[in-house]
Design an enzyme around this catalytic site. Structure first.
Site, short mmCIF file in Angstrom:
data_model
loop_
_atom_site.label_atom_id
_atom_site.label_comp_id
_atom_site.label_asym_id
_atom_site.label_seq_id
_atom_site.Cartn_x
_atom_site.Cartn_y
_atom_site.Cartn_z
N LYS A 22 -26.54 -13.25 -6.72
CA LYS A 22 -26.85 -12.56 -5.87
C LYS A 22 -26.74 -11.02 -5.96
O LYS A 22 -27.52 -10.20 -5.83
CB LYS A 22 -25.98 -12.97 -4.66
N ASN A 23 -25.52 -10.64 -6.73
CA ASN A 23 -25.58 -9.14 -6.99
C ASN A 23 -26.33 -8.49 -8.14
O ASN A 23 -26.37 -7.17 -7.94
CB ASN A 23 -23.89 -8.67 -7.05
N ARG A 93 -24.94 -4.75 2.39
CA ARG A 93 -24.33 -3.61 1.69
C ARG A 93 -25.34 -2.97 0.41
O ARG A 93 -25.52 -1.93 0.18
CB ARG A 93 -23.11 -4.03 0.79
N CYS A 117 -20.23 -6.89 4.08
CA CYS A 117 -19.07 -7.39 4.40
C CYS A 117 -17.91 -6.48 4.91
O CYS A 117 -17.82 -5.41 4.33
CB CYS A 117 -18.63 -8.18 3.31
N ARG A 122 -15.36 1.41 2.61
CA ARG A 122 -16.28 1.18 1.62
C ARG A 122 -17.23 2.65 1.17
O ARG A 122 -18.23 2.66 1.57
CB ARG A 122 -17.36 0.07 1.79
N PRO A 123 -16.38 3.46 0.64
CA PRO A 123 -17.02 4.81 0.56
C PRO A 123 -18.23 5.06 -0.55
O PRO A 123 -18.28 4.18 -1.34
CB PRO A 123 -15.88 5.71 -0.03
N ILE A 124 -19.19 5.73 -0.31
CA ILE A 124 -20.11 6.11 -1.32
C ILE A 124 -20.02 7.27 -2.23
O ILE A 124 -20.90 7.79 -2.43
CB ILE A 124 -21.47 5.82 -1.06
N ASP A 125 -18.96 7.99 -2.10
CA ASP A 125 -18.90 9.31 -2.53
C ASP A 125 -19.27 9.42 -4.24
O ASP A 125 -19.80 10.54 -4.47
CB ASP A 125 -17.39 9.89 -2.66
N ASP A 306 -14.27 -11.19 -5.97
CA ASP A 306 -15.37 -11.99 -5.17
C ASP A 306 -14.74 -13.54 -5.50
O ASP A 306 -15.44 -14.23 -4.73
CB ASP A 306 -16.61 -11.76 -5.65
N ILE A 328 -9.17 -4.22 -5.35
CA ILE A 328 -10.49 -3.44 -5.27
C ILE A 328 -10.47 -3.17 -3.53
O ILE A 328 -11.03 -2.05 -3.41
CB ILE A 328 -11.40 -4.43 -5.59
N ARG A 398 -25.95 -15.24 3.36
CA ARG A 398 -26.27 -14.20 2.93
C ARG A 398 -26.22 -14.32 1.22
O ARG A 398 -26.75 -13.47 0.51
CB ARG A 398 -25.54 -12.85 3.31
N1 EPU Z 1 -15.68 3.03 -4.39
C1 EPU Z 1 -15.26 4.51 -3.95
N2 EPU Z 1 -16.18 5.37 -4.12
C2 EPU Z 1 -17.33 4.88 -4.20
C3 EPU Z 1 -17.75 3.50 -4.62
C4 EPU Z 1 -16.75 2.71 -4.68
O1 EPU Z 1 -13.98 4.88 -3.85
O2 EPU Z 1 -18.42 5.87 -4.32
C5 EPU Z 1 -14.27 2.04 -4.39
C6 EPU Z 1 -14.30 0.97 -3.39
O3 EPU Z 1 -13.68 1.44 -2.07
C7 EPU Z 1 -13.64 -0.09 -4.10
C8 EPU Z 1 -13.99 0.17 -5.62
O4 EPU Z 1 -14.45 1.42 -5.73
O5 EPU Z 1 -12.45 -0.14 -3.85
C9 EPU Z 1 -15.20 -0.83 -6.15
O6 EPU Z 1 -16.08 -1.01 -5.32
P1 EPU Z 1 -17.68 -1.10 -5.88
O7 EPU Z 1 -18.38 0.33 -5.70
O8 EPU Z 1 -17.60 -1.60 -7.37
O9 EPU Z 1 -18.17 -2.27 -5.01
P2 EPU Z 1 -19.77 -2.50 -4.21
O10 EPU Z 1 -20.93 -1.85 -5.28
O11 EPU Z 1 -19.86 -1.68 -2.70
C10 EPU Z 1 -20.13 -4.65 -5.33
C11 EPU Z 1 -20.39 -5.94 -4.84
C12 EPU Z 1 -19.12 -6.53 -4.20
C13 EPU Z 1 -18.03 -6.71 -5.11
C14 EPU Z 1 -17.59 -5.29 -5.86
C15 EPU Z 1 -16.44 -5.32 -6.54
C16 EPU Z 1 -22.73 -5.78 -4.53
C17 EPU Z 1 -23.91 -5.74 -3.49
N3 EPU Z 1 -21.61 -5.91 -4.04
O12 EPU Z 1 -19.79 -3.76 -4.16
O13 EPU Z 1 -19.62 -7.86 -3.69
O14 EPU Z 1 -16.87 -7.19 -4.49
O15 EPU Z 1 -18.79 -4.76 -6.22
O16 EPU Z 1 -17.01 -6.25 -7.81
O17 EPU Z 1 -22.88 -5.89 -5.53
C18 EPU Z 1 -19.70 -9.82 -2.64
O18 EPU Z 1 -20.58 -10.53 -3.18
O19 EPU Z 1 -18.94 -10.65 -1.86
C19 EPU Z 1 -18.95 -8.43 -2.52
C20 EPU Z 1 -18.36 -7.92 -1.58
#
Ligand code: EPU
Length: 419
Positions: A22-23, A93, A117, A122-125, A306, A328, A398
């Site tokens: 999926k991811n 997401r 979820c 879930r910041p995107i900074d 996950d 995480i 999903r």
């Molecule tokens: N984070 C920041 N700033 C950012 C981005 C992330 O502080 O700009 C922090 C997050 O708050 C978190 C950590 O960094 O504490 C890791 O977040 P990451 O960005 O790796 O997560 P994501 O890309 O939003 C993906 C998967 C998630 C999975 C995480 C960690 C996708 C679509 N989602 O999320 O999958 O838990 O990586 O491996 O790829 C799931 O499949 O159930 C799921 C939630």
């Protein structure tokens, strides 16, 4: 509203074939926006996030041709829109990849804030920091993220946190940039490598994916005209492996990459389960009582967040007191309240949960609070005494292809009914 009804206490037996990841899929589909032409993607999981993403690309002007439930040809020659409204993006997401892909291709993207979820903040900074480092201006207002650039120029990006999404978005935005981009402290998950392999197959020049330094040498154009097959889903594989041990079963997991499963194989063996790897097949079987463990979730190659809820179910019925530290996500123990309704003894506070192993779980009506929580509750239903009802299946659909069908083939008594 649909619900699952599971009549428990069935040891899982037989074979299950793992679908595409999926991811990886939800990053590869938006990555096609960088191609000026056509590509074919195989081994896509048949899940609602994939369908939704293809519909979004269609809205943007792409031509989508499905050959089967798992194979699609996408022609992105005529992309004529760059705005995706909040109503669409908040459904999942991975909508944040539209930012990197459209910025890379068109130098402009306006995308509603991502949903997905509820796992806490879930910041995107780090995504925004990467776009700005490449020369874009980014504005966040009224629920939208707008990124604009005159041109994108290769640069050094140091990720302050290891982020799957930010690493992929930095790759997407830099593939067509001028010069070389170096992404430092990059995430190393199998889906990062899969997205890089996909882009390279289409004509990109990305090196080092799977290590913590990724180098993207910008190219003028991605021509496409190629076929790519999505990597197997290591989280789906891990879900069935844990279910096999928790249910006291014996199963063969087919179509998986053992290397991607090292941390989960190690934990299953540590608690007393058995795993035997043979090429792309794994035999996973129970032959003695399982016992306590300590787990800390970490970025790959650590134990994946996950699979944390699924492993929580196994620990809840394993002898002794186990501890899980979720490093995480702030809020990934919501499932423990549901498991406690089924007789588990779990205390969670903040990012730590303590599992006092109980002999049995008993059926109860429970709610999938997120995707992996939903998978965990299915495992709980399979091992519990009585008939468990699981609600809020949209979360599960999903991310898991035909999950009840796959469990049913392994002998689980599970059915989906309309209320
Ligand atoms: N984070 C920041 N700033 C950012 C981005 C992330 O502080 O700009 C922090 C997050 O708050 C978190 C950590 O960094 O504490 C890791 O977040 P990451 O960005 O790796 O997560 P994501 O890309 O939003 C993906 C998967 C998630 C999975 C995480 C960690 C996708 C679509 N989602 O999320 O999958 O838990 O990586 O491996 O790829 C799931 O499949 O159930 C799921 C939630």
């Amino acid at each position: 509203m649909e619900k699952l009804i599971i009549t428990g206490k069935t040891p899982l037996k037989g074979e299950v074939t793992i679908s595409g990841a999926k991811n990886a899929a939800v990053a590869i589909i938006p990555a096609t926006l960088l191609i000026n032409g056509t590509c074919t993607i195989e081994n896509l999981p048949n899940i609602s996030d994939v369908k939704l993403y293809c519909d979004i690309l269609k809205e943007l002007g792409a031509k989508i041709t499905w050959h089967s439930e798992h194979e699609v040809t996408i022609n992105t020659t005529n992309i004529n829109a760059h705005n995706i409204p909040l109503d669409t993006t908040r459904k999942f997401r991975a909508s944040y990849y539209l930012l990197g892909a459209l910025l890379g291709r068109c130098k402009y993207a306006q995308v509603g804030s991502p949903g997905g979820c509820n796992l806490g903040a879930r910041p995107i900074d780090q995504h925004i920091k990467s776009f700005e480092a490449l020369g874009a201006s980014v504005d966040v207002s009224n629920g939208n993220i707008t990124a604009t650039a005159k041109k994108l120029k290769g640069t050094s990006i140091y990720m302050d946190v290891v982020s799957v999404g930010a690493t992929i978005n930095a790759m997407l935005a830099s593939v067509l940039a001028e010069g070389t981009t170096v992404i430092d402290n990059a995430a190393k998950e199998p889906h990062i490598v899969d997205v890089a392999n996909f882009l390279n197959t289409m004509g990109a020049d990305i090196r080092g994916a799977g290590t913590d330094i990724i180098k993207v040498n910008g190219v003028k154009e991605l021509k496409g005209n190629a076929t790519y097959s999505v990597v197997p889903d290591q989280i789906e594989a891990g879900t069935f492996m844990i279910a096999a041990i928790a249910s006291k079963g014996d199963i063969i997991v087919k179509n998986c990459i053992t290397k991607h499963l090292e941390s989960i194989i190690a934990k299953i063996i540590e608690v007393g389960g058995n795993v035997d790897a043979n090429g792309d097949h794994l035999r996973v079987w129970y032959d003695k009582k399982t016992h306590k463990a300590t787990i800390k979730t970490l970025p790959y190659p650590g134990f994946p967040t996950d699979l944390q809820p699924q492993m929580g179910v196994l620990l809840s019925i394993s002898e002794g007191t186990s501890i899980i530290n979720e490093s995480i996500w702030d809020s990934r123990f919501q499932y423990t309240a549901e498991l406690n309704k089924m007789g588990a003894h779990i205390t969670s506070q903040g990012k730590t949960a303590v599992f006092e192993g109980v002999k049995n779980l008993t059926a109860a009506p429970v709610y999938a609070t997120d995707l992996r929580a939903g998978a965990a509750l299915i495992i709980a239903g399979i091992i519990a005494n009585g008939k468990t009802e699981i609600y809020h299946l949209n979360h599960i659909d999903r991310g898991y292809e035909n999950i009840e069908e796959k469990f049913r083939k392994l002998g689980a008594k599970i059915e989906r009914v309309e209320e």
